[in-house]
Design a protein around this motif. Structure first.
Motif, short mmCIF file in Angstrom:
data_model
loop_
_atom_site.label_atom_id
_atom_site.label_comp_id
_atom_site.label_asym_id
_atom_site.label_seq_id
_atom_site.Cartn_x
_atom_site.Cartn_y
_atom_site.Cartn_z
N GLN A 59 45.40 49.38 38.61
CA GLN A 59 45.82 49.16 37.23
C GLN A 59 46.55 47.83 37.08
OE1 GLN A 59 48.09 52.35 35.59
NE2 GLN A 59 48.19 51.47 33.54
N VAL A 60 47.38 47.49 38.07
CA VAL A 60 48.09 46.21 37.99
C VAL A 60 47.12 45.05 38.09
CG1 VAL A 60 48.54 46.19 40.50
CG2 VAL A 60 50.03 44.90 38.93
N VAL B 15 46.70 42.06 35.25
CA VAL B 15 46.86 40.64 35.56
C VAL B 15 45.57 39.87 35.30
CG1 VAL B 15 47.30 38.99 37.42
CG2 VAL B 15 48.71 41.04 37.22
N ILE B 16 44.45 40.46 35.69
CA ILE B 16 43.17 39.74 35.59
C ILE B 16 42.64 39.76 34.16
CG2 ILE B 16 40.75 39.78 36.32
CD1 ILE B 16 41.72 40.77 39.04
N MET B 17 42.51 40.94 33.59
CA MET B 17 41.83 41.06 32.29
C MET B 17 42.70 40.59 31.13
SD MET B 17 39.03 42.07 33.52
CE MET B 17 38.15 42.24 31.97
N THR C 262 24.76 28.63 39.71
CA THR C 262 25.24 29.91 39.18
C THR C 262 26.22 30.58 40.14
OG1 THR C 262 23.13 30.22 38.01
CG2 THR C 262 24.52 32.16 38.31
N VAL C 263 25.86 30.62 41.41
CA VAL C 263 26.75 31.23 42.40
C VAL C 263 28.05 30.43 42.52
CG1 VAL C 263 26.99 31.81 44.85
CG2 VAL C 263 24.82 32.24 43.67
N ALA C 264 27.94 29.09 42.55
CA ALA C 264 29.14 28.26 42.68
C ALA C 264 30.05 28.42 41.46
CB ALA C 264 28.73 26.79 42.84
N ALA C 265 29.47 28.46 40.26
CA ALA C 265 30.29 28.63 39.06
C ALA C 265 30.99 29.99 39.05
CB ALA C 265 29.42 28.47 37.81
N PHE C 266 30.29 31.02 39.50
CA PHE C 266 30.91 32.36 39.55
C PHE C 266 32.06 32.40 40.56
CE2 PHE C 266 31.07 36.64 41.45
CZ PHE C 266 31.46 37.36 40.34
N LEU C 267 31.88 31.78 41.73
CA LEU C 267 32.93 31.78 42.74
C LEU C 267 34.15 30.98 42.27
CD1 LEU C 267 30.86 31.36 46.03
CD2 LEU C 267 31.94 33.43 45.14
N VAL C 268 33.92 29.83 41.65
CA VAL C 268 35.04 29.04 41.14
C VAL C 268 35.73 29.78 39.99
CG1 VAL C 268 35.68 26.86 40.05
CG2 VAL C 268 34.02 26.88 41.90
N PHE C 269 34.96 30.48 39.18
CA PHE C 269 35.51 31.29 38.10
C PHE C 269 36.44 32.37 38.68
CE2 PHE C 269 35.02 35.20 35.57
CZ PHE C 269 35.53 34.78 34.35
N CYS C 270 35.99 33.06 39.71
CA CYS C 270 36.82 34.09 40.34
C CYS C 270 38.03 33.48 41.03
CB CYS C 270 35.99 34.88 41.36
SG CYS C 270 34.66 35.86 40.63
N LEU C 271 37.85 32.31 41.65
CA LEU C 271 38.98 31.64 42.29
C LEU C 271 40.03 31.21 41.28
CD1 LEU C 271 40.11 30.56 44.97
CD2 LEU C 271 38.87 28.42 44.53
N SER C 272 39.59 30.77 40.11
CA SER C 272 40.53 30.39 39.06
C SER C 272 41.36 31.59 38.62
CB SER C 272 39.77 29.81 37.87
OG SER C 272 40.63 29.52 36.80
N ILE C 273 40.76 32.76 38.60
CA ILE C 273 41.51 33.97 38.25
C ILE C 273 42.44 34.38 39.38
CG2 ILE C 273 41.26 36.43 37.68
CD1 ILE C 273 38.62 35.76 36.36
N ALA C 274 42.03 34.19 40.61
CA ALA C 274 42.81 34.64 41.76
C ALA C 274 44.08 33.83 41.96
CB ALA C 274 41.96 34.60 43.03
N VAL C 275 44.06 32.55 41.59
CA VAL C 275 45.19 31.65 41.84
C VAL C 275 46.22 31.83 40.73
CG1 VAL C 275 45.91 29.25 42.01
CG2 VAL C 275 43.80 30.02 43.11
N GLY C 276 47.48 31.96 41.12
CA GLY C 276 48.56 32.09 40.16
C GLY C 276 49.86 32.48 40.82
N ASP C 277 50.88 32.76 39.99
CA ASP C 277 52.18 33.18 40.53
C ASP C 277 52.06 34.49 41.30
OD1 ASP C 277 53.35 30.95 39.38
OD2 ASP C 277 53.82 31.99 37.51
N PHE C 278 51.13 35.34 40.85
CA PHE C 278 50.87 36.59 41.57
C PHE C 278 49.48 36.45 42.19
CE2 PHE C 278 49.26 41.03 41.60
CZ PHE C 278 50.21 41.57 42.47
N PRO C 279 49.40 35.93 43.43
CA PRO C 279 48.09 35.62 44.02
C PRO C 279 47.28 36.88 44.29
CG PRO C 279 49.83 35.35 45.66
CD PRO C 279 50.51 35.61 44.35
N LEU C 280 45.98 36.74 44.08
CA LEU C 280 45.03 37.82 44.33
C LEU C 280 43.89 37.29 45.20
CD1 LEU C 280 44.76 39.24 40.69
CD2 LEU C 280 46.03 40.28 42.57
#
Length: 353
Positions: A68-69, A73-75, A35-53
């Motif tokens: 707000q930005v 980007v995330i939601m 559960t913890v690993a899936a949540f972290l990878v889920f968040c990492l998938s959102i963080a990676v992109g042209d506009f890194p977070l």
């Protein structure tokens, strides 16, 4: 003659009112870790992109904070893709765990049984044979609905053909392989006779991808998966005695034919919802239950751990396809590269036995 009696420690049980269950620390620990690993990878998938977070910004935004930005980007931009990977991975993992438990065979999965092939054939038919008059129907939501209907009808066909006063696992797999071959032939014929522009769109969908997911597609798969999971949880307790054989289950008062039919229907629906949201992503339903079973050291595929493993596998494969490889590829290419050797391993292991 002296006889020594060895008392083995009993597995502790837990009772909550009228509900009781067996407490297995290893399964609980592995499930929590997944559960913890899936949540972290889920968040990492959102963080990676042209506009890194950063991960802290992503987690803060998911829990209602963030600027707000970040919320935009995330939601709005990245969440549908990550949510689709999470939902589809869980649905495929649980679906594979159910089919493998019913057939008592590690090769039994929606891919092998032809469920995903039927969903793909109906979706390709809708894309290639629609023409201009039905262009509105072949939108993303219409395509998802067609895939769901195709998977359900194919699963129902396999179940009816395999029924002979009960379900035998070996017969179920053989009929599923036959139906899968027929669906692949139909899909190939549709692609050969279709317009080249429709073929390109159908091929992109058939590989299995999380690109350009919309909240409409994710919403249908999410609520459908949650509804089916409620049924799985309610029926799952009656399914456990069936691992010891139908005679033992009948002696304990379990209507094993009805329970098996309901769970197989749930597996078909879960696979249909998964295909409707991401296309026929290969091998996730085959690999996830087997990996979860080895992690928990359980004699049968654990459904919760299998669902979490499926989510972790699918989101991780999508992350690899987007960032690690030199060219961005659909997630189905990465899961096929992982699942193909694993299938060979299962075949070699079964042959040695």
């Amino acid at each position: 003659m002296n006889v020594t009696v060895v008392k083995r420690p009993m597995t502790p049980g837990v009772r909550l009112g009228r509900v009781s269950f067996v407490w297995r620390p290893r399964i609980a620990l592995v499930t929590l870790t997944l559960t913890v690993a899936a949540f972290l990878v889920f968040c990492l998938s959102i963080a990676v992109g042209d506009f890194p977070l950063g991960l802290p910004r992503v987690i803060a935004t998911l829990f209602g904070g963030g600027e707000q930005v970040d919320q935009f980007v995330i939601m709005d931009l990245r969440m549908p893709r990550a949510a689709a990977g999470l939902v589809v991975g869980i649905a495929l993992g649980v679906s594979g765990a159910i089919t493998q438990s019913i057939a008592r065979n590690p090769l039994a999965s929606p891919d092998i049984l032809g469920i995903t092939g039927g969903a793909g054939a109906v979706a390709v038919f809708l894309v290639t044979m629609s023409g201009g008059a039905a262009a509105a129907v072949t939108g993303s939501v219409g395509l998802s609905g067609a895939a769901l209907a195709g998977g359900f009808l194919t699963g129902l066909l396999v179940y009816v053909m395999a029924w002979r006063r009960g379900i035998d696992g070996f017969r179920l797999i053989l009929i599923g392989l036959s139906v899968s071959a027929v669906m692949e032939a139909i899909t190939t014929w549709l692609l050969v006779t279709a317009d080249i522009r429709d073929v390109a769109r159908a091929q992109a969908w058939l590989v299995g991808s999380l690109d350009n997911r919309s909240w409409d597609e994710v919403g249908v798969a999410l609520w459908g998966t949650l509804a089916v999971m409620v049924v799985v949880v309610c029926v799952g307790f009656q399914f456990k005695p069936m691992h010891f054989g139908d005679d033992v289950a009948a002696g304990l008062g379990v209507r094993y034919s009805l329970v098996r039919a309901v769970l197989l229907l749930c597996a078909v629906l879960l696979a249909g919802f998964a295909v409707s949201a991401a296309g026929p992503v290969p091998f996730v339903a085959l690999v996830a239950p087997q990996v979860a079973m080895r992690l928990t050291k359980s004699p049968t595929p654990p459904m919760v751990a299998a669902g979490l493993t499926g989510a972790l596998l699918l989101i991780g494969a999508d992350l690899v396809a987007r960032t690690v490889l030199p060219v961005s590829l659909p997630v189905g290419v990465v899961t096929a590269a992982i699942g193909g050797p694993f299938l060979v391993y299962l075949l070699v292991r079964a042959n040695r036995r």
